[in-house]
Design a protein around this motif. Structure first.
Motif, PDB file in Angstrom:
ATOM      1  N   ARG A   1       0.904  -0.931  -0.096  1.00  0.00           N
ATOM      2  CA  ARG A   1       0.433  -0.140  -0.113  1.00  0.00           C
ATOM      3  C   ARG A   1       0.697   1.362   0.187  1.00  0.00           C
ATOM      4  N   PHE A   2       2.578   1.229   0.279  1.00  0.00           N
ATOM      5  CA  PHE A   2       3.151   2.208   0.095  1.00  0.00           C
ATOM      6  C   PHE A   2       3.166   3.488  -0.995  1.00  0.00           C
ATOM      7  N   HIS A   3       2.938   4.073  -0.939  1.00  0.00           N
ATOM      8  CA  HIS A   3       2.766   5.314  -2.164  1.00  0.00           C
ATOM      9  C   HIS A   3       3.657   6.890  -1.871  1.00  0.00           C
ATOM     10  N   ALA A   4       4.522   6.405  -2.845  1.00  0.00           N
ATOM     11  CA  ALA A   4       6.080   7.156  -2.072  1.00  0.00           C
ATOM     12  C   ALA A   4       5.165   8.858  -2.675  1.00  0.00           C
ATOM     13  N   ARG A   5       4.211   9.373  -3.569  1.00  0.00           N
ATOM     14  CA  ARG A   5       3.197  10.373  -3.786  1.00  0.00           C
ATOM     15  C   ARG A   5       2.349  11.224  -2.260  1.00  0.00           C
ATOM     16  N   TYR A   6       1.348   9.814  -2.572  1.00  0.00           N
ATOM     17  CA  TYR A   6      -0.234   9.998  -2.200  1.00  0.00           C
ATOM     18  C   TYR A   6      -0.026   9.861  -0.976  1.00  0.00           C
ATOM     19  N   ASN A   7       1.070   9.070  -0.125  1.00  0.00           N
ATOM     20  CA  ASN A   7       1.654   8.470   1.744  1.00  0.00           C
ATOM     21  C   ASN A   7       2.556  10.131   2.219  1.00  0.00           C
ATOM     22  N   ALA A   8       3.118  10.803   1.762  1.00  0.00           N
ATOM     23  CA  ALA A   8       4.052  11.975   1.848  1.00  0.00           C
ATOM     24  C   ALA A   8       3.418  12.539   2.668  1.00  0.00           C
ATOM     25  N   LYS A   9       3.936  12.543   3.884  1.00  0.00           N
ATOM     26  CA  LYS A   9       3.431  14.157   4.903  1.00  0.00           C
ATOM     27  C   LYS A   9       3.686  15.651   4.748  1.00  0.00           C
ATOM     28  N   ALA A  10       5.198  15.238   4.721  1.00  0.00           N
ATOM     29  CA  ALA A  10       5.620  17.296   4.804  1.00  0.00           C
ATOM     30  C   ALA A  10       7.092  16.762   3.661  1.00  0.00           C
ATOM     31  N   LYS A  11       7.494  17.923   3.573  1.00  0.00           N
ATOM     32  CA  LYS A  11       8.595  18.123   2.900  1.00  0.00           C
ATOM     33  C   LYS A  11       9.157  18.891   3.304  1.00  0.00           C
ATOM     34  N   LYS A  12      10.907  18.379   3.032  1.00  0.00           N
ATOM     35  CA  LYS A  12      12.284  19.652   3.501  1.00  0.00           C
ATOM     36  C   LYS A  12      12.868  19.663   2.522  1.00  0.00           C
ATOM     37  N   TYR A  13      12.646  21.135   1.917  1.00  0.00           N
ATOM     38  CA  TYR A  13      13.453  21.992   0.607  1.00  0.00           C
ATOM     39  C   TYR A  13      15.190  22.986   1.821  1.00  0.00           C
ATOM     40  N   SER A  14      15.617  22.862   0.996  1.00  0.00           N
ATOM     41  CA  SER A  14      17.059  24.373   0.933  1.00  0.00           C
ATOM     42  C   SER A  14      17.329  24.411   0.043  1.00  0.00           C
ATOM     43  N   TYR A  15      17.246  25.631   0.229  1.00  0.00           N
ATOM     44  CA  TYR A  15      17.750  26.956  -0.775  1.00  0.00           C
ATOM     45  C   TYR A  15      19.713  27.517  -0.226  1.00  0.00           C
ATOM     46  N   TYR A  16      19.559  28.035  -1.295  1.00  0.00           N
ATOM     47  CA  TYR A  16      21.654  28.205  -1.380  1.00  0.00           C
ATOM     48  C   TYR A  16      21.492  29.837  -1.680  1.00  0.00           C
TER      49      TYR A  16
ATOM     50  N   GLY B   1       7.082  22.046   5.355  1.00  0.00           N
ATOM     51  CA  GLY B   1       5.524  22.235   5.182  1.00  0.00           C
ATOM     52  C   GLY B   1       5.002  20.716   4.551  1.00  0.00           C
ATOM     53  N   GLU B   2       3.679  21.180   4.376  1.00  0.00           N
ATOM     54  CA  GLU B   2       3.024  19.341   4.120  1.00  0.00           C
ATOM     55  C   GLU B   2       2.743  19.702   2.900  1.00  0.00           C
ATOM     56  N   GLY B   3       2.930  20.349   1.815  1.00  0.00           N
ATOM     57  CA  GLY B   3       3.160  20.562   0.094  1.00  0.00           C
ATOM     58  C   GLY B   3       3.736  21.702  -0.162  1.00  0.00           C
ATOM     59  N   PHE B   4       4.205  21.683  -1.370  1.00  0.00           N
ATOM     60  CA  PHE B   4       3.944  22.686  -1.887  1.00  0.00           C
ATOM     61  C   PHE B   4       3.934  23.332  -3.320  1.00  0.00           C
ATOM     62  N   LEU B   5       2.773  23.812  -3.785  1.00  0.00           N
ATOM     63  CA  LEU B   5       3.208  24.333  -5.152  1.00  0.00           C
ATOM     64  C   LEU B   5       3.913  24.491  -6.331  1.00  0.00           C
ATOM     65  N   TYR B   6       3.651  24.228  -7.721  1.00  0.00           N
ATOM     66  CA  TYR B   6       4.821  24.407  -8.090  1.00  0.00           C
ATOM     67  C   TYR B   6       5.126  25.636  -8.426  1.00  0.00           C
ATOM     68  N   ASN B   7       6.988  25.824  -8.284  1.00  0.00           N
ATOM     69  CA  ASN B   7       7.773  26.787  -8.055  1.00  0.00           C
ATOM     70  C   ASN B   7       7.299  27.790  -6.757  1.00  0.00           C
ATOM     71  N   MET B   8       6.457  27.342  -5.973  1.00  0.00           N
ATOM     72  CA  MET B   8       6.033  27.661  -4.791  1.00  0.00           C
ATOM     73  C   MET B   8       7.170  28.169  -4.082  1.00  0.00           C
ATOM     74  N   VAL B   9       8.476  27.024  -3.243  1.00  0.00           N
ATOM     75  CA  VAL B   9       9.434  27.343  -2.736  1.00  0.00           C
ATOM     76  C   VAL B   9      10.156  28.985  -3.572  1.00  0.00           C
ATOM     77  N   ARG B  10      10.477  28.648  -4.997  1.00  0.00           N
ATOM     78  CA  ARG B  10      11.115  29.178  -5.627  1.00  0.00           C
ATOM     79  C   ARG B  10      10.675  30.463  -5.556  1.00  0.00           C
ATOM     80  N   ILE B  11       9.253  31.196  -5.461  1.00  0.00           N
ATOM     81  CA  ILE B  11       9.098  32.421  -5.456  1.00  0.00           C
ATOM     82  C   ILE B  11       8.484  32.613  -3.897  1.00  0.00           C
ATOM     83  N   MET B  12       8.285  32.110  -2.808  1.00  0.00           N
ATOM     84  CA  MET B  12       9.089  32.687  -1.375  1.00  0.00           C
ATOM     85  C   MET B  12      10.169  33.136  -1.822  1.00  0.00           C
TER      86      MET B  12
END
Length: 247
Positions: free
Chosen positions: A100-115, A190-201
């Motif tokens: 039943r594991f699904h990499a996309r649907y079971n994801a609860k949050a993600k961590k990104y870095s920007y330098y 965060g729990e999820g990010f929209l298209y280009n959301m991290v880069r625009i923030m």
């Protein structure tokens, strides 16, 4: 049928992003699927990623899963993947997981870095993995901008989506700034990010720090939901998908 989970690291400079493209072999998904078909001797293998990364963006902890009938050991699968994949794509971990594991649907949050390279003189090396932004940045204003972005909001104005039938409300748990020598390391969780959301923030935070946008611009974007009121979309080379969280 086995369900295999991959934790993947890659340098995205040479690729057109994560998602397989029909007319190009320059994607992360396409490269990994090609090697899996070869080593597992199966005609059709589709890997499901936790989400897409942009052309030129990187990952330390992208997660994907795929189904196979091959009984090859996990150790051998790891060895062969890393033998035949390009040197800039690495399978860090290969695990067998419940069906039943699904990499996309079971994801609860993600961590990104920007330098961001915070020196008026550019770097011959860091330019491949950070954004050179030669401006005098106000750290206090950027910290205040980060705090305004944290929480549950409609982030449509901080994305490249034209419109969406699905909810564009997201919850950001953390945005922090750390200095690592001449690099500014921004962390987004965060729990999820929209298209280009991290880069625009990120572009909005930098333009506030450089005095090109007022701090109130963030409130305006949340209120009016207009992309043009936010900051620039920063280049992809400074962006890393660090980790995907599951229960």
């Amino acid at each position: 049928m086995r369900n295999i989970k991959l934790t993947i690291e890659y340098d995205g400079r040479r690729y057109l992003g994560w998602q397989r493209l029909g007319d190009s072999d320059k994607t992360i998904q396409g490269k990994i699927e090609g090697v899996l078909k070869q080593i597992l001797e199966e005609d059709e293998i589709e890997i499901i990623g936790s989400g897409r990364t942009d052309a030129g963006a990187h990952a330390r902890g992208q997660v994907a899963n795929f189904k196979t009938e091959n009984e090859m050991s996990l150790a051998k699968m790891t060895e062969l993947l890393n033998r035949y994949l390009p040197r800039d794509i690495i399978a860090k971990k290969v695990e067998e997981v419940p069906d039943r594991f699904h990499a996309r649907y079971n994801a609860k949050a993600k961590k990104y870095s920007y330098y961001v390279w915070d020196n008026m003189i550019p770097s011959a090396f860091e330019g491949f993995h950070s954004f050179y932004y030669p401006e005098d940045l106000d750290m206090e204003k950027m910290q205040q901008a980060c705090q305004k972005l944290i929480g549950t909001h409609d982030f449509i104005g901080f994305s490249s989506l034209k419109k969406s039938k699905k909810s564009t409300v997201r919850t950001i748990d953390e945005i922090s700034i750390d200095r690592e020598g001449d690099l500014l390391h921004f962390t987004f969780v965060g729990e999820g990010f929209l298209y280009n959301m991290v880069r625009i923030m990120m572009g909005t935070i930098l333009e506030i720090g450089a005095g090109k946008l007022p701090l109130s611009a963030i409130d305006e974007v949340f209120a009016k939901k207009v992309r043009a009121d936010a900051g620039m979309t920063v280049p992809a080379q400074g962006l890393f998908l660090d980790e995907v969280y599951y229960n």
